[in-house]
Design an enzyme around this catalytic site. Sequence first.
Site, short mmCIF file in Angstrom:
data_model
loop_
_atom_site.label_atom_id
_atom_site.label_comp_id
_atom_site.label_asym_id
_atom_site.label_seq_id
_atom_site.Cartn_x
_atom_site.Cartn_y
_atom_site.Cartn_z
N GLU A 183 21.39 33.26 43.19
CA GLU A 183 20.26 33.45 44.28
C GLU A 183 18.90 32.56 43.79
O GLU A 183 18.61 32.95 42.84
CB GLU A 183 20.23 34.89 44.30
CG GLU A 183 18.96 35.03 45.44
CD GLU A 183 19.18 36.82 45.72
OE1 GLU A 183 19.90 37.37 45.38
OE2 GLU A 183 17.99 37.04 46.03
N LYS A 220 18.74 46.64 43.88
CA LYS A 220 19.28 45.69 43.86
C LYS A 220 18.69 44.50 43.25
O LYS A 220 18.99 43.62 42.75
CB LYS A 220 19.93 45.26 45.52
CG LYS A 220 20.67 43.93 45.71
CD LYS A 220 19.98 42.91 45.85
CE LYS A 220 21.24 41.70 46.02
NZ LYS A 220 20.31 40.55 46.02
N HIS A 226 10.86 32.48 49.46
CA HIS A 226 12.24 32.49 49.20
C HIS A 226 12.85 31.24 50.28
O HIS A 226 13.92 30.50 49.69
CB HIS A 226 12.74 33.70 49.84
CG HIS A 226 14.27 33.91 49.46
ND1 HIS A 226 14.41 34.55 48.31
CD2 HIS A 226 15.56 34.09 50.04
CE1 HIS A 226 15.69 34.94 47.78
NE2 HIS A 226 16.38 34.61 49.12
N ASP A 273 30.22 42.80 31.00
CA ASP A 273 30.86 43.36 32.16
C ASP A 273 29.89 43.99 33.39
O ASP A 273 29.38 45.12 33.00
CB ASP A 273 31.65 44.53 31.62
CG ASP A 273 32.79 45.22 32.70
OD1 ASP A 273 32.26 44.92 33.99
OD2 ASP A 273 33.57 45.94 32.52
C1 MEV Z 1 16.95 40.31 47.20
O1 MEV Z 1 17.94 39.64 46.38
C2 MEV Z 1 16.12 41.33 46.41
C3 MEV Z 1 15.18 42.15 47.22
O2 MEV Z 1 15.39 42.51 48.44
C4 MEV Z 1 14.65 43.19 46.40
C5 MEV Z 1 13.76 44.53 47.24
O3 MEV Z 1 13.76 44.59 48.43
O4 MEV Z 1 12.85 45.06 46.50
C6 MEV Z 1 13.98 41.31 47.50
#
Ligand code: MEV
Length: 413
Positions: free
Chosen positions: A63, A254, A368, A270
């Site tokens: 990513e 995430k 991004h 892992d």
């Molecule tokens: C994207 O890979 C991760 C985000 O969505 C985390 C978040 O929203 O805090 C930008």
Amino acid sequence: MAAEWAGLDAKTRAALDGSGGLSPEQADHMIENVVGLHALPLGVAVNFVVNGREVLVPMAIEEPSVVAGASFMAKLARAGGGFVAHTTEPQMIGQMQILDVADPASARLALLEKKAHILDLANQIDPVIVKFGGGARDLEVRVMAQSPIGPFLVAHLIYDTRDAMGANAVNTACETLAPTIEQITGGRVHLRILSNLADRRLARARCVIPVSALEFGRDDPASRLYGGETVRDRIIEAYAFAAVDPYRAATHNKGIMNGVDAVVIATGNDWRAIEAGAHSYAARSGTYTSLSQWGKDAEGNLVGSLEMPMAVGIVGGATKVHPTAQAALKLMGVTNARELAEIIVSVGLAQNLAALRALATEGIQRGHMTLHARQVAIAAGAVGEQIEAVAGKLVAEKKVRVDRAEEILKGSA
Ligand code: MEV
């Protein structure tokens, strides 16, 4: 440059730069039906200071923005002294499900009465771990009063796995102890397996970011400027959303795992185990919530903290076999699993801050998209210098799409 900084030898450098690394022969011994290798980009995050030590952090991830985000946030954290991290003892939990017990409450007490004997038996199984100071630490027994099959018992073997992730040691111990557990309880030991909710093996990190470091604005007349206090307060507001809403907490966490997994993968650990541990820990109160916390201290600095299970090792499994994993450990200069866990949790916190800072100001798409546009340009067939030129045009037009990139390439713009 990174390799020189860490004083790496030629073989280690080759394992990192892609000219060496895992061979098909080595891969063939790792899993079944091997047909080849699957590569990921390996980046190095910079600016990290963890417990006063400068560290270069290898990150394997597909990513865009993740490595840059971690590096930039580590720079902000450095202004407040870097990350302070620590871990609990590396204790894993092995579960034994005990069925067909006539009186679960009495069977529980019978097991606890024999605890010293059971731990002693467990410690005869892996003399190597015991020699290094690990081994069985405790036995806990719970009665599950209600289940779809009625009541049963669960015994937890608490086992210190030292520098190993420990799944093999713990699973072997549980399987070996099962007949003794059956003898003591008169029941039948069904499952014998490690728990990935490794809440006895936690890693914690915190950082302090001076508000002066949080000012935000781009060198672009269209970009809004945000003062440090505004950014701080907006980050805390964003955290509050994740604290109370599982839908937001999943995404927030995430973002943490973007950083955590990248280092876990780079070191051959892992990542499914780490993911399972993270999310089950985030739900431990019964409601899924944020793994991190953000607030401000008496001086008005932004303060962040992260606590999560971190079952990573530096011996055994792929960590030992995979040349790139070995090289990644060398690059970081870690000598034990706890140190590795402390770096990983710091990266998780940095990554979380990167996402919150962007989301709380201009949104994540602008930063991004610039990186994403390069991938779109490549997907459309751009090569060499075309990549930056096409990507720049896509961003300027706010049309980061493959069809538009193809048009630009064909010169039909
Ligand atoms: C994207 O890979 C991760 C985000 O969505 C985390 C978040 O929203 O805090 C930008």
